[in-house]
Design a protein around this motif. Sequence first.
Motif, PDB file in Angstrom:
ATOM      1  N   LYS A  31       0.822  -1.215   0.000  1.00 58.49           N
ATOM      2  CA  LYS A  31       0.000   0.000   0.000  1.00 58.49           C
ATOM      3  C   LYS A  31       0.855   1.264   0.000  1.00 58.49           C
ATOM      4  O   LYS A  31       0.492   2.257  -0.607  1.00 58.49           O
ATOM      5  N   VAL A  32       1.984   1.226   0.672  1.00 53.67           N
ATOM      6  CA  VAL A  32       2.824   2.412   0.824  1.00 53.67           C
ATOM      7  C   VAL A  32       3.722   2.632  -0.397  1.00 53.67           C
ATOM      8  O   VAL A  32       3.989   3.769  -0.762  1.00 53.67           O
ATOM      9  N   LYS A  33       4.150   1.570  -1.045  1.00 53.60           N
ATOM     10  CA  LYS A  33       5.080   1.687  -2.175  1.00 53.60           C
ATOM     11  C   LYS A  33       4.548   2.579  -3.297  1.00 53.60           C
ATOM     12  O   LYS A  33       5.262   3.470  -3.750  1.00 53.60           O
ATOM     13  N   PRO A  34       3.298   2.403  -3.774  1.00 52.67           N
ATOM     14  CA  PRO A  34       2.812   3.293  -4.844  1.00 52.67           C
ATOM     15  C   PRO A  34       2.740   4.757  -4.400  1.00 52.67           C
ATOM     16  O   PRO A  34       3.013   5.661  -5.191  1.00 52.67           O
ATOM     17  N   ILE A  35       2.408   4.979  -3.155  1.00 56.72           N
ATOM     18  CA  ILE A  35       2.356   6.355  -2.640  1.00 56.72           C
ATOM     19  C   ILE A  35       3.751   6.964  -2.657  1.00 56.72           C
ATOM     20  O   ILE A  35       3.943   8.100  -3.085  1.00 56.72           O
ATOM     21  N   TYR A  36       4.732   6.205  -2.210  1.00 55.17           N
ATOM     22  CA  TYR A  36       6.119   6.688  -2.205  1.00 55.17           C
ATOM     23  C   TYR A  36       6.596   6.958  -3.624  1.00 55.17           C
ATOM     24  O   TYR A  36       7.203   7.994  -3.902  1.00 55.17           O
ATOM     25  N   GLU A  37       6.316   6.034  -4.538  1.00 58.50           N
ATOM     26  CA  GLU A  37       6.771   6.204  -5.919  1.00 58.50           C
ATOM     27  C   GLU A  37       6.094   7.399  -6.583  1.00 58.50           C
ATOM     28  O   GLU A  37       6.727   8.127  -7.339  1.00 58.50           O
ATOM     29  N   ALA A  38       4.807   7.605  -6.309  1.00 51.73           N
ATOM     30  CA  ALA A  38       4.109   8.758  -6.885  1.00 51.73           C
ATOM     31  C   ALA A  38       4.700  10.049  -6.343  1.00 51.73           C
ATOM     32  O   ALA A  38       4.915  11.004  -7.082  1.00 51.73           O
ATOM     33  N   ARG A  39       4.985  10.083  -5.059  1.00 48.18           N
ATOM     34  CA  ARG A  39       5.561  11.290  -4.463  1.00 48.18           C
ATOM     35  C   ARG A  39       6.943  11.545  -5.051  1.00 48.18           C
ATOM     36  O   ARG A  39       7.303  12.677  -5.355  1.00 48.18           O
ATOM     37  N   PHE A  40       7.716  10.477  -5.231  1.00 50.98           N
ATOM     38  CA  PHE A  40       9.051  10.629  -5.795  1.00 50.98           C
ATOM     39  C   PHE A  40       8.965  11.183  -7.211  1.00 50.98           C
ATOM     40  O   PHE A  40       9.696  12.081  -7.575  1.00 50.98           O
ATOM     41  N   SER A  41       8.029  10.662  -8.024  1.00 48.47           N
ATOM     42  CA  SER A  41       7.963  11.184  -9.369  1.00 48.47           C
ATOM     43  C   SER A  41       7.457  12.611  -9.414  1.00 48.47           C
ATOM     44  O   SER A  41       7.859  13.361 -10.273  1.00 48.47           O
ATOM     45  N   ILE A  42       6.586  13.001  -8.477  1.00 54.31           N
ATOM     46  CA  ILE A  42       6.139  14.395  -8.432  1.00 54.31           C
ATOM     47  C   ILE A  42       7.318  15.295  -8.073  1.00 54.31           C
ATOM     48  O   ILE A  42       7.537  16.333  -8.703  1.00 54.31           O
ATOM     49  N   GLU A  43       8.089  14.897  -7.062  1.00 50.23           N
ATOM     50  CA  GLU A  43       9.269  15.686  -6.687  1.00 50.23           C
ATOM     51  C   GLU A  43      10.278  15.721  -7.833  1.00 50.23           C
ATOM     52  O   GLU A  43      10.877  16.764  -8.106  1.00 50.23           O
ATOM     53  N   GLN A  44      10.440  14.597  -8.498  1.00 50.19           N
ATOM     54  CA  GLN A  44      11.381  14.532  -9.615  1.00 50.19           C
ATOM     55  C   GLN A  44      10.894  15.430 -10.757  1.00 50.19           C
ATOM     56  O   GLN A  44      11.681  16.149 -11.368  1.00 50.19           O
ATOM     57  N   HIS A  72      18.425  23.729 -28.466  1.00 46.94           N
ATOM     58  CA  HIS A  72      19.319  22.570 -28.366  1.00 46.94           C
ATOM     59  C   HIS A  72      20.305  22.707 -27.215  1.00 46.94           C
ATOM     60  O   HIS A  72      20.622  21.722 -26.540  1.00 46.94           O
ATOM     61  N   GLU A  73      20.781  23.910 -26.972  1.00 44.57           N
ATOM     62  CA  GLU A  73      21.687  24.135 -25.835  1.00 44.57           C
ATOM     63  C   GLU A  73      20.945  23.944 -24.507  1.00 44.57           C
ATOM     64  O   GLU A  73      21.504  23.414 -23.555  1.00 44.57           O
ATOM     65  N   ALA A  74      19.691  24.386 -24.453  1.00 45.32           N
ATOM     66  CA  ALA A  74      18.902  24.196 -23.233  1.00 45.32           C
ATOM     67  C   ALA A  74      18.647  22.711 -22.979  1.00 45.32           C
ATOM     68  O   ALA A  74      18.726  22.241 -21.843  1.00 45.32           O
ATOM     69  N   VAL A  75      18.372  21.969 -24.044  1.00 41.62           N
ATOM     70  CA  VAL A  75      18.170  20.515 -23.924  1.00 41.62           C
ATOM     71  C   VAL A  75      19.443  19.855 -23.418  1.00 41.62           C
ATOM     72  O   VAL A  75      19.417  19.003 -22.515  1.00 41.62           O
ATOM     73  N   LYS A  76      20.580  20.268 -23.988  1.00 37.18           N
ATOM     74  CA  LYS A  76      21.862  19.704 -23.566  1.00 37.18           C
ATOM     75  C   LYS A  76      22.135  20.029 -22.091  1.00 37.18           C
ATOM     76  O   LYS A  76      22.543  19.168 -21.315  1.00 37.18           O
ATOM     77  N   TYR A  77      21.895  21.291 -21.701  1.00 41.12           N
ATOM     78  CA  TYR A  77      22.098  21.728 -20.314  1.00 41.12           C
ATOM     79  C   TYR A  77      21.241  20.891 -19.362  1.00 41.12           C
ATOM     80  O   TYR A  77      21.733  20.390 -18.360  1.00 41.12           O
ATOM     81  N   LEU A  78      19.964  20.738 -19.696  1.00 37.16           N
ATOM     82  CA  LEU A  78      19.054  19.980 -18.833  1.00 37.16           C
ATOM     83  C   LEU A  78      19.451  18.518 -18.738  1.00 37.16           C
ATOM     84  O   LEU A  78      19.432  17.922 -17.659  1.00 37.16           O
ATOM     85  N   THR A  79      19.855  17.934 -19.846  1.00 30.76           N
ATOM     86  CA  THR A  79      20.275  16.524 -19.856  1.00 30.76           C
ATOM     87  C   THR A  79      21.491  16.316 -18.961  1.00 30.76           C
ATOM     88  O   THR A  79      21.541  15.365 -18.168  1.00 30.76           O
ATOM     89  N   VAL A  80      22.464  17.208 -19.064  1.00 30.99           N
ATOM     90  CA  VAL A  80      23.684  17.094 -18.254  1.00 30.99           C
ATOM     91  C   VAL A  80      23.359  17.262 -16.769  1.00 30.99           C
ATOM     92  O   VAL A  80      23.790  16.466 -15.932  1.00 30.99           O
ATOM     93  N   LEU A  85      22.457  14.717 -11.302  1.00 32.57           N
ATOM     94  CA  LEU A  85      21.620  14.465 -10.128  1.00 32.57           C
ATOM     95  C   LEU A  85      21.112  13.028 -10.075  1.00 32.57           C
ATOM     96  O   LEU A  85      20.386  12.660  -9.162  1.00 32.57           O
ATOM     97  N   GLY A  86      21.459  12.239 -11.081  1.00 31.34           N
ATOM     98  CA  GLY A  86      21.038  10.843 -11.103  1.00 31.34           C
ATOM     99  C   GLY A  86      19.607  10.653 -11.571  1.00 31.34           C
ATOM    100  O   GLY A  86      18.996   9.629 -11.320  1.00 31.34           O
ATOM    101  N   ILE A  87      19.064  11.648 -12.260  1.00 28.23           N
ATOM    102  CA  ILE A  87      17.698  11.572 -12.772  1.00 28.23           C
ATOM    103  C   ILE A  87      17.749  11.027 -14.191  1.00 28.23           C
ATOM    104  O   ILE A  87      18.399  11.588 -15.056  1.00 28.23           O
TER     105      ILE A  87
END
Length: 113
Positions: A31-44, A72-80, A85-87
Amino acid sequence: MIEQYITNITLSLIGLGTLGLLILATSLYRKVKPIYEARFSIEQRNRIGQLARDAYAWVERNYAGAGAKKFHEAVKYLTVKAGQLGIVIKSEEVEAAVQKAWEEFNPGKIKSA
């Protein structure tokens, strides 16, 4: 003789109690795992949005008037930055986040369908 029965009953009760706790913990985890995962994806998602706004602001300052190169530079910046951050994020999501950041900074330039 009676002590042996008492010992067997006590050990059986301890085993049943342990089994009950494991079943309870398992159901609670499910019951708690989906709640945790949803919260993590919202924060992410919020973090990705903030990084996209940072990326857009950075390219506006460093690539003013560069047109598609800014995107394209903004995409590159965001990807890096997300990678640092491990996202893990798909390229479509990166582009969508940058596009959304652009629309937030330029509300008058959004084309209506």
